[in-house]
Scaffold this motif. Structure first.
Motif, short mmCIF file in Angstrom:
data_model
loop_
_atom_site.label_atom_id
_atom_site.label_comp_id
_atom_site.label_asym_id
_atom_site.label_seq_id
_atom_site.Cartn_x
_atom_site.Cartn_y
_atom_site.Cartn_z
N GLU A 137 -5.33 -9.34 11.13
CA GLU A 137 -5.74 -9.35 9.71
C GLU A 137 -6.99 -9.85 9.11
O GLU A 137 -8.06 -9.24 8.82
N GLN A 175 -10.44 -7.44 8.25
CA GLN A 175 -11.09 -7.74 6.85
C GLN A 175 -12.42 -8.11 6.97
O GLN A 175 -13.13 -7.58 6.39
N HIS A 179 -3.99 -8.39 1.84
CA HIS A 179 -3.62 -6.93 1.18
C HIS A 179 -4.14 -6.98 -0.39
O HIS A 179 -3.23 -6.16 -1.09
N GLU A 182 -5.07 -3.72 -1.84
CA GLU A 182 -4.36 -2.41 -2.06
C GLU A 182 -3.86 -2.73 -3.70
O GLU A 182 -3.42 -1.58 -4.51
N VAL A 231 3.30 -2.64 -3.61
CA VAL A 231 2.74 -3.46 -2.45
C VAL A 231 3.81 -4.70 -2.07
O VAL A 231 3.98 -5.06 -1.12
N VAL A 263 4.71 -4.81 1.97
CA VAL A 263 4.00 -5.92 2.54
C VAL A 263 5.20 -6.70 3.40
O VAL A 263 6.02 -7.11 2.73
#
Length: 536
Positions: free
Chosen positions: A259, A263, A495, A498, A532, A536
């Motif tokens: 992750e 990113q 996240h 999002e 989300v 998640v």
């Protein structure tokens, strides 16, 4: 494998999906020790801000530093001494972001501690001279302000997502703990010290958190997300595995590491090697980034306009205005006030931050704080305390409202604002976002610290208008949170896009639905939050 007692307790306290999914090993002692080590910078913030309010009430200090003239002149001198720290903090908050992005979180926190120590030495050695007192408080403020930006960033970048609210909220807990200790030190010196030592000791001992910050940070690792941004990938993965108490090839570490990589890759593909000014432009020209920055800034404005730091800094004066007589008695009352704040903050972090959530906590405490301030203002206006007479029953209710206000603030607006400011930005903008938020906090802290002594003398009899003004601000904050602030509990840092929308500049603007209106964007983010939190 069975869960440890600590993990079983944690799972009963923290109720979110991430807590149920993530491996229990990540909640080991290392992550808590790391967060506490960095938060000594927050303790320095609380200690420095709170100690001066009691010190300026001590007779030897008032005599040596020339508190003479009418009440307004004395109030102005006290406000100047107090607010110089906040002015330094404002500067420190502004310069923190580019410095910590270049040199790292760990070493910048160590540098901040050394700057604070230098400033405190100057204050302690002032001995009746205003110039070194002003300079010392300004220098210490630069260190405290810079640490106030770096500290939440460092903690949020190291914290597991399920307890990020709890660990980032430790920042506020350490602030109020430092303030509580300062209150009780002021009370003890009023009883047991004489002469200059009565104010030199509390001014000198406020350097203790800075010393602890320096020593503890020397034992800590650098933030893994900062290491990734410097392309120190092996060190990043090693530190991440050590903090999470898992092997480097564990699926959780592999996923979190991926992750971070994904990113950062996406950011570099779109932004390249951006400079500080490139990042600043990106923050204000890209809708998703601008939305997050504005939320962070307005939350900090609201936090200060509750009036909390007016009470923190001038608690002895305010207790006297409510009818508490004698310096020692008013200082004792501030000590109780400090205990209430610490207890309330612990309750919020354990039971509310990652369970009830940030947004709901902000909503209900806005109304509760407003009602407490409203009652205090009406009491002081309708039935003010009379010098020489005992405090009436309505006055004791007003005193209780001060303590309730402290509790309500710690249930929401104290910790939650710092949690939001450090967790919602994109990774490349995190330190800059916290820098803007902290600078805003210190700017309005300065405004409040400078204005309140004069307001208590001039805004209505016994300063009743001061409390009514803060009450109105508290009620208005409910409206702001209701329409503009989404929930973020249980969502990983990677996240947040999002939840808040696109942050990647012109290449992706087409994916943003609707216009640039901040209110409509935030409203959309709030709708996304429900999706989300499940996914998640």
């Amino acid at each position: 494998m069975g869960l440890s007692i600590g993990n079983r307790i944690l799972r009963k306290i923290v109720k979110n999906e991430a807590m149920a999914q993530d491996p229990p090993e990540i909640y080991g002692w290392r992550v808590y020790l790391l967060a506490c080590s960095a938060c000594f910078g927050a303790m320095s913030f609380g200690w420095d801000s709170s100690v001066i309010g009691g010190v300026i009430e001590l007779e030897p200090f008032r005599r040596d530093f020339g508190f003479i003239g009418n009440d307004k002149a004395k109030a102005n001198l006290g406000a100047n001494i107090v607010s110089t720290l906040q002015a330094g903090c404002f500067l420190g908050a502004l310069i923190a972001s580019p410095i910590t992005d270049r040199f790292g979180r760990k070493w910048c926190l160590i540098a901040c501690s050394l700057v604070v120590i230098i400033g405190i030495i100057m204050q302690s050695a002032a001995s009746g001279n205003l110039a070194p007192m002003y300079v010392g408080r300004f220098v210490a403020g630069v260190g405290v302000g810079a640490a106030s930006c770096i500290n939440p960033v460092f903690v949020s970048e190291n914290a597991p997502r399920s307890i990020r609210g709890l660990l980032t909220g430790l920042y506020q807990l350490f602030i109020v703990t430092g303030g509580m200790i300062a209150f009780w030190i002021n009370y003890s010196v009023s009883l047991h010290f004489k002469g200059k030592s009565m104010y030199i000791f509390p001014l000198a001992i406020q350097g203790l958190p800075a010393v602890l910050l320096c020593v503890c940070m020397l034992l800590c690792h650098e933030s893994p997300r900062w290491l990734a941004r410097r392309d120190r990938w092996e060190e990043c993965k090693s530190v991440l595995a050590r903090i999470r108490n898992l092997s480097p090839d564990h699926p959780y570490i592999v996923d979190e590491f991926r992750e971070i990589q994904d990113q950062l890759e996406q950011e570099r593909r779109l932004q390249g090697d951006a400079t500080y000014w490139d990042l600043t432009r990106d923050m204000w020209t890209v809708a998703g980034n601008r939305k997050r920055a504005l939320i962070s800034i307005f939350l900090m404005v609201c936090q200060q306009m509750t009036g909390t730091n007016a009470i923190n800094t001038y608690a002895p004066t305010i207790f006297k205005n409510l009818g508490i007589t004698g310096t020692s008695t008013s200082l004792f009352s501030t000590g109780i006030y400090g205990i209430v704040k610490v207890t309330s903050c612990v309750i919020f972090l354990l039971f509310l931050a990652d369970s009830l959530g940030r947004r709901r906590s902000l909503l209900w405490t806005s109304i509760a704080q407003g009602l407490a301030m409203l009652y205090i203002g009406l009491y002081v206006r309708i039935s003010p305390p009379i010098e020489g007479q005992s405090v009436p029953p309505a006055g004791y209710v007003a005193l209780v409202c001060i303590f309730l206000f402290a509790a309500f603030f710690q249930f929401g607006w104290g910790p939650a604002c710092w949690i939001y400011a450090s967790e919602i930005p994109a990774a490349r903008l995190r330190s800059l976002n916290v820098s803007y938020a902290a600078a805003t906090q210190w700017l309005f802290n300065f405004v409040v610290a400078r204005a309140v002594p004069t307001m208590l003398v001039t805004v209505g009899a016994h300063g009743y208008g001061t409390y009514l003004i803060f009450s109105c601000f508290c009620f208005s904050m409910f409206v702001f949170v209701w329409f503009f602030v989404p929930e973020t509990k249980g969502i990983s840092l990677e996240h947040m896009d999002e939840l808040f929308g696109v942050t990647d500049g012109p290449a992706e603007k087409s994916s943003v639905q609707g216009g640039d209106d901040v209110g409509s964007e935030i409203g959309k983010g709030d709708q996304k939050s429900r999706h989300v939190e499940v996914s998640v």
